[in-house]
Design a protein around this motif. Structure first.
Motif, PDB file in Angstrom:
ATOM      1  N   GLU A 153       0.832  -1.120  -0.112  1.00  0.00           N
ATOM      2  CA  GLU A 153      -0.122  -0.012  -0.026  1.00  0.00           C
ATOM      3  C   GLU A 153       0.645   1.387   0.031  1.00  0.00           C
ATOM      4  OE1 GLU A 153      -3.379   2.083   2.974  1.00  0.00           O
ATOM      5  OE2 GLU A 153      -3.178  -0.052   3.078  1.00  0.00           O
ATOM      6  N   GLU A 154       1.902   1.423   0.867  1.00  0.00           N
ATOM      7  CA  GLU A 154       2.859   2.522   0.787  1.00  0.00           C
ATOM      8  C   GLU A 154       3.615   2.420  -0.485  1.00  0.00           C
ATOM      9  OE1 GLU A 154       2.980   4.801   3.213  1.00  0.00           O
ATOM     10  OE2 GLU A 154       1.338   3.918   4.099  1.00  0.00           O
ATOM     11  N   HIS A 157       1.443   4.446  -2.884  1.00  0.00           N
ATOM     12  CA  HIS A 157       1.540   5.897  -2.553  1.00  0.00           C
ATOM     13  C   HIS A 157       2.664   6.464  -3.369  1.00  0.00           C
ATOM     14  CE1 HIS A 157      -2.170   5.707  -0.083  1.00  0.00           C
ATOM     15  NE2 HIS A 157      -1.542   4.901   1.023  1.00  0.00           N
ATOM     16  N   GLN A 160       2.073   7.088  -6.804  1.00  0.00           N
ATOM     17  CA  GLN A 160       0.983   8.156  -7.178  1.00  0.00           C
ATOM     18  C   GLN A 160       2.002   9.380  -6.962  1.00  0.00           C
ATOM     19  OE1 GLN A 160      -1.865   7.314  -3.807  1.00  0.00           O
ATOM     20  NE2 GLN A 160      -3.319   8.099  -5.358  1.00  0.00           N
ATOM     21  N   TYR A 161       2.786   9.478  -6.106  1.00  0.00           N
ATOM     22  CA  TYR A 161       3.542  10.845  -5.958  1.00  0.00           C
ATOM     23  C   TYR A 161       4.672  10.906  -7.297  1.00  0.00           C
ATOM     24  CZ  TYR A 161       1.849  11.120  -1.076  1.00  0.00           C
ATOM     25  OH  TYR A 161       0.962  11.062   0.046  1.00  0.00           O
ATOM     26  N   TYR A 196      -7.380   1.404  -7.671  1.00  0.00           N
ATOM     27  CA  TYR A 196      -7.734   1.670  -6.112  1.00  0.00           C
ATOM     28  C   TYR A 196      -8.532   0.429  -5.546  1.00  0.00           C
ATOM     29  CZ  TYR A 196      -5.771   6.407  -6.564  1.00  0.00           C
ATOM     30  OH  TYR A 196      -5.088   7.414  -6.822  1.00  0.00           O
ATOM     31  N   SER A 232      -8.383   9.135  -5.127  1.00  0.00           N
ATOM     32  CA  SER A 232      -7.323   8.948  -3.855  1.00  0.00           C
ATOM     33  C   SER A 232      -7.717   9.897  -2.746  1.00  0.00           C
ATOM     34  CB  SER A 232      -5.858   9.693  -4.422  1.00  0.00           C
ATOM     35  OG  SER A 232      -4.970   9.742  -3.375  1.00  0.00           O
ATOM     36  N   LYS A 236      -8.842   8.416   0.781  1.00  0.00           N
ATOM     37  CA  LYS A 236      -7.983   8.839   1.932  1.00  0.00           C
ATOM     38  C   LYS A 236      -8.963   9.476   3.112  1.00  0.00           C
ATOM     39  CE  LYS A 236      -4.484  11.273   0.722  1.00  0.00           C
ATOM     40  NZ  LYS A 236      -3.695  12.491   0.313  1.00  0.00           N
ATOM     41  N   ARG A 285       1.043  14.030   5.081  1.00  0.00           N
ATOM     42  CA  ARG A 285       1.305  13.676   4.055  1.00  0.00           C
ATOM     43  C   ARG A 285       0.804  14.523   2.792  1.00  0.00           C
ATOM     44  NH1 ARG A 285       1.122   7.239   3.482  1.00  0.00           N
ATOM     45  NH2 ARG A 285      -1.022   7.946   3.701  1.00  0.00           N
TER      46      ARG A 285
END
Length: 329
Positions: A153-154, A157, A160-161, A196, A232, A236, A285
């Motif tokens: 999961e991290e 992310h 995504q960034y 997702y 997202s 979130k 974040r």
């Protein structure tokens, strides 16, 4: 009136010389006993010639003024378009303007060159960083434990960034690569939702989505990026509940959640660059870039975005699209 006063002020020295000359000639004529009628005739003749010459000179002055005003309306002004200087002072001013113009052009070129270098670096970095990300994903797929799922999961992310950095660098570049054509909105939405799916399952969030059966005139890749950013945020800031995706009025895509919502004072600014608001301060974040990029991308594709929200009840994002019906219009 302002132009007249400016012209008179510019020629104040010559006007003073002419008046002094007329006064001196009047005194000389009077001392020499010249008849008053001859003096008046000569004075009127001189004034007539002065008015003619002054009128022509004022017209040339007015024309130069209009030319300069027109040049002010041109964004990319060039000093080469200026009229020929009438005297040494004007020539000196034009040389000074030429130097300033050349310095400005050099500064703009340097800035553009630096921006292109930075965009190329970001693009190269994004493509290079994808290799270790893919390798880490393969390693995590070899085991299925709570810790590996959390790491996956991290890692998602991070991806995504990385994608956000790539789109951010490309948005103002000459290679934005928009391909506007008819696309199935269902295919775009499904691809975004598929990315997702694991987060929906992990957070036990219900997805309410029925086929939209709509074609839109858009860029598939960029619209998918926008929908991903909105999903997202929905995932979130929705601890539990539902995320709904549906159409309104046949040309507006709605993505609605039952999350924590957005404060009324934050709503007007949520699409500003770097603005995180109350929710962003809670989530360390948060970058404040996602919705800003969504707004910029949608504007460049002639789409629109509108956000409605109520604290404690959820958020409703409305994306105005160009549908098949509007294409035929």
């Amino acid at each position: 009136m302002k132009l007249w006063s400016s012209y008179l002020k510019r020629n104040l020295g010559w006007i003073a010389v002419i008046l002094l000359t007329i006064f001196s000639m009047s005194v000389i004529v009077e001392l020499n006993g010249v008849h008053i009628s001859e003096w008046i005739y000569g004075t009127i003749l001189c004034i007539f010639f002065l008015l003619v010459i002054g009128g022509v000179d004022f017209y040339l002055y007015y024309r130069r003024h209009r030319n300069l005003q027109k040049m002010q309306e041109i964004v990319k002004i060039s000093v080469n378009a200026l009229d020929m200087p009438k005297d040494q002072i004007e020539e000196d001013y034009q040389k000074l303007l030429q130097l300033v113009h050349e310095d400005k052009v050099k500064a703009v070129n340097d800035l553009e060159s630096g921006r292109k270098d930075m965009a190329e670096y970001y693009t190269m970095w994004v493509h290079q960083i994808k290799t270790p990300i893919a390798a880490m994903r393969l390693l995590l797929q070899s085991e299925d434990t709570p810790k590996s799922r959390e790491c996956a999961e991290e890692l998602f992310h991070i991806e995504q960034y990385v994608e956000m950095a790539l789109h951010y660098s490309r948005l103002d570049s000459d290679t934005t690569d928009f391909v506007i054509q008819k696309n199935s909105l269902d295919e775009i939405v499904r691809e975004a939702v598929r990315k997702y799916a694991k987060l929906f399952i992990r957070k036990k969030i219900r997805l309410d989505y029925q086929p939209l059966n709509i074609e839109v005139l858009t860029d598939e890749k960029w619209l998918e990026f926008v929908i991903e950013q909105i999903l997202s945020n929905a995932v979130k800031y929705t601890p539990k509940g539902t995320v709904s995706i549906y159409m309104e009025n046949e040309d507006t895509l709605i993505i609605e959640d039952t999350g924590i919502g957005i404060r009324a004072e934050d709503l007007p600014r949520v699409c500003e660059r770097g603005y995180t608001g109350y929710n962003g301060h809670s989530d360390k974040r948060s970058t404040g870039i996602g919705l800003y990029l969504c707004r910029r991308v949608l504007e460049q594709m002639s789409h629109s975005i509108e956000i409605e929200s109520e604290m404690g009840k959820g958020t409703r994002v409305k994306i105005g699209l160009i549908t098949k019906e509007r294409i035929h219009e």
